[in-house]
Motif scaffolding. Structure first.
Motif, short mmCIF file in Angstrom:
data_model
loop_
_atom_site.label_atom_id
_atom_site.label_comp_id
_atom_site.label_asym_id
_atom_site.label_seq_id
_atom_site.Cartn_x
_atom_site.Cartn_y
_atom_site.Cartn_z
N TYR A 1 0.85 -1.19 0.00
CA TYR A 1 0.00 0.00 0.00
C TYR A 1 0.89 1.24 0.00
O TYR A 1 1.57 1.52 0.98
N THR A 2 0.88 1.99 -1.10
CA THR A 2 1.74 3.19 -1.13
C THR A 2 0.95 4.42 -0.72
O THR A 2 -0.26 4.49 -0.90
N GLU A 3 1.67 5.38 -0.15
CA GLU A 3 1.11 6.69 0.20
C GLU A 3 2.09 7.74 -0.31
O GLU A 3 3.22 7.42 -0.68
N THR A 4 1.65 8.99 -0.27
CA THR A 4 2.50 10.04 -0.80
C THR A 4 2.69 11.15 0.24
O THR A 4 1.73 11.60 0.86
N LEU A 5 3.94 11.54 0.42
CA LEU A 5 4.25 12.75 1.21
C LEU A 5 4.31 13.90 0.23
O LEU A 5 4.97 13.81 -0.82
N ARG A 6 3.62 14.99 0.56
CA ARG A 6 3.56 16.12 -0.36
C ARG A 6 4.59 17.17 0.03
O ARG A 6 4.72 17.50 1.22
N SER A 7 5.32 17.65 -0.95
CA SER A 7 6.29 18.72 -0.68
C SER A 7 6.38 19.62 -1.90
O SER A 7 6.21 19.15 -3.03
N PRO A 8 6.66 20.91 -1.68
CA PRO A 8 6.79 21.82 -2.82
C PRO A 8 7.90 21.35 -3.76
O PRO A 8 7.86 21.61 -4.96
N GLY B 1 8.47 18.41 -4.64
CA GLY B 1 8.08 17.17 -5.32
C GLY B 1 7.62 16.13 -4.33
O GLY B 1 8.13 16.07 -3.21
N ASP B 2 6.63 15.34 -4.73
CA ASP B 2 6.08 14.34 -3.82
C ASP B 2 7.04 13.16 -3.63
O ASP B 2 7.86 12.89 -4.49
N VAL B 3 6.89 12.50 -2.48
CA VAL B 3 7.71 11.31 -2.21
C VAL B 3 6.76 10.15 -1.91
O VAL B 3 5.90 10.24 -1.04
N VAL B 4 6.96 9.06 -2.66
CA VAL B 4 6.13 7.86 -2.44
C VAL B 4 6.74 7.04 -1.32
O VAL B 4 7.95 6.80 -1.29
#
Ligand SMILES: Cc1cc2nc3c(=O)[nH]c(=O)nc-3n(C[C@H](O)[C@H](O)[C@H](O)COP(=O)(O)OP(=O)(O)OC[C@H]3O[C@@H](n4cnc5c(N)ncnc54)[C@H](O)[C@@H]3O)c2cc1C
Length: 533
Positions: free
Chosen positions: A58-65, A67-70
């Motif tokens: 199950y992947t999730e995403t960290l949001r950052s200006p 660029g996102d990190v999976v």
């Protein structure tokens, strides 16, 4: 309202029929679908509640200006006994991984919740070796002692009882932290809860070759979804795949009471929020946690031997909290260990996602992961993201200078999720081999069977990705054998017998002459549970 009788296989009913229904689109469900297809069994349906496949992959995403990190909210490593099929899939689909070096760790002796602006300190190598020595001695002797107990028919004991017998009794924060890293961080349960025989047998293969940490932006699930595409088409738009469909009731009354089937083979009927489906073979891959929470209703109720197995086994909770910062203030070690003097296991294991080989260094995507387990993880699930952020940042500020506010955080909440109810199974003290056999045992007879699969039913690799994959294949083999008229014999342990020591307890409680005679069981259930005393 429709009765069970109306739900028979007449062409005009509103049931969608198939030869096999697979419940759950996680690793086991995908593997079962594949293995069935390989045996030319294509009249299948796969039902999954989520809008995507993968389950606990199950992947999730960290949001950052920047660029996102999976990140992987669920399984992350290729590890453990029998992982070869997963290594082969990873090679087939070019999954990106990096080896984990557990000895690349630094240790911090913390002041805990009383820190109040004061700071604990990082230890030097010699200090680290000193507090590790006692547990390492236990670790060397544990597999041999466990096998000796098993060979001499001694009852299973908890890991805690074993550590005590072997003179490891942790008394300070550093010893707790080291023991936590070795036990709870693997089994997601405490030494008090975990079975010694299963945690430390020689065959358990605790000492594995390198674990491979998945760092692929397509996610760990990618290799399984790709396998599913080979059956359900690239767009996963095949009518046999029912995503976003939640199972509510599994009605297997036709197989326990053939009178309720009007014609043809008795069918099991699966009622969902998007209609009802029927097949003579149903494979459930739902987690032990889901089975324990009764999120799915069984008609009729499951037999006592099955319930005993389901509720004896444990669904542990392992929570991986990912925090994204705009700078890396935590050094290059792979692991940072925080020893909290107030609570064993409070934010102990921190893993550097920017260590060499992981996320690129020197960027604005700086991620650190802290893992919690058991009660503490379950407690965390009831806090808000903001409350967790405050706690983890306070620990980081005790360890490091200049800790900025984080940019994003992912706090998984597995145990309150009705589709999982925890993270993976663990063998608790008190579960016997027969319980485990019953957990995976099918219910049915003749031409119609309800098969139980999923990671927890694996003998060798319960709790692991490969356990789920392997059990999917085995379930498909069992279905294929049944369809070919060679259904494997069901070995159900209707009564898991007490051992001598437990009988002594029964005697001591004055129940001696009230208990049933040795040969008889107070309740006898056949595989078909149609009578209840
Ligand atoms: C946090 C975490 C970390 C882990 N780390 C590792 C690791 O590093 N290495 C490793 O080898 N293993 C690890 N595991 C274990 C591994 O992920 C599991 O063993 C494996 O993914 C289980 O697959 P499964 O198909 O048996 O079950 P699941 O993935 O649970 O599949 C069952 C499916 O059924 C669906 N479902 C549930 N209820 C319903 C319903 N009512 N109706 C319809 N669908 C429903 C679920 O959505 C799910 O997709 C980890 C697991 C977790 C959660």
């Amino acid at each position: 309202a429709a009765t069970s009788d109306d739900r028979s296989s007449s062409p005009s009913d509103d049931l969608r029929h198939a030869q096999v229904i697979i419940l759950g689109g996680g690793i086991a469900g995908i593997s079962a679908a594949r293995a069935l297809a390989a045996q030319n069994i294509t009249d299948i349906l796969l039902i999954e509640a989520r809008p995507e496949l993968g389950g606990r992959a199950y992947t999730e995403t960290l949001r950052s200006p920047a660029g996102d990190v999976v990140i992987e909210k669920g399984c992350n490593w290729i590890q453990g006994p029998g992982k070869e099929p997963i290594q082969a899939l990873a090679a087939k689909w070019g999954l990106k991984t990096t080896p984990t070096n557990y000895s690349d760790s630094v240790w911090f002796e913390g002041l805990g919740i009383e820190a109040d602006g004061q700071r604990g300190r990082f230890l030097n190598d010699q200090e680290t070796e000193e507090f590790m020595a006692g547990y390492n001695t236990f670790l060397e002797g544990a597999p041999g002692y466990s096998d000796w107990r098993t060979n001499n028919s001694l009852v299973d004991i908890s890991v805690r009882v074993a550590t005590s017998i072997m003179d490891w009794i942790p008394v300070n924060a550093l010893q707790w932290a080291y023991e936590y890293w070795n036990i709870d961080y693997t089994f997601a349960q405490t030494p008090e809860e975990s079975s010694f025989a299963n945690a430390f047998s020689q065959e358990a293969g605790i000492e594995n070759e390198l674990d491979e940490f998945v760092i692929d932006p397509r996610g760990y699930k990618y290799i399984f979804v790709q396998e599913a595409r080979e059956i359900f088409g690239h767009g996963l738009d095949d009518d046999r795949l029912r995503l976003g469909t939640t199972v509510r009731t599994i009605d297997y009354s036709a197989i326990v009471d053939p009178k309720r089937t009007r014609k043809g083979a008795p069918e099991i009927v699966v009622h969902t929020d998007k209609g009802s489906f029927a097949a003579p073979h149903v494979v459930t891959t739902f987690s032990v946690g889901v089975l324990q929470h009764q999120d799915v209703v069984w008609e009729p109720r499951l037999p006592d031997w099955k319930k005993e197995a389901i509720f004896t086994f444990a669904m542990a909770t392992y929570q991986k909290i990912f925090i994204l910062f705009d700078k890396q203030f935590w050094g290059d070690s792979e692991f940072i260990m925080y020893a909290d003097p107030d609570k064993r296991g409070r934010y102990t294991v921190w893993q550097n996602m920017n260590a060499p080989g992981y996320l690129p260094q020197g960027t604005e995507q700086n991620v650190i992961m802290v893992t919690t387990t058991g009660d503490f993880a379950r407690r965390n699930e009831h806090l808000s993201d903001a409350e967790i952020t405050d706690e983890v940042v306070a620990v980081l500020r005790e360890m490091y200078d200049d800790v900025p506010d984080p940019i994003d955080i992912v706090v998984p909440r597995w145990s309150i999720d009705p589709l999982y109810r925890g993270t993976y199974s663990n063998w608790p003290l008190g579960a016997f081999d027969q319980h485990h056999g019953n957990l995976g045992q099918s219910i049915g007879g003749g031409q119609s069977w309800l098969h139980f699969s999923g990671e927890a039913t694996s003998v060798e690799a319960f709790g692991y990705v490969q356990g789920a994959w392997e059990q999917g294949v085995l379930a498909a083999d069992a279905v294929a054998a049944c369809l070919g008229g060679n259904c494997p014999n069901a070995t159900v342990y209707e009564a898991v017998r007490t051992c001598e020591q437990q009988e002594t307890t029964v005697m001591r409680r004055g129940l001696g002459n009230k208990r049933p005679t040795r040969g008889g069981s107070p309740r006898r259930h056949a595989v078909l549970p149609h009578t209840r005393p």
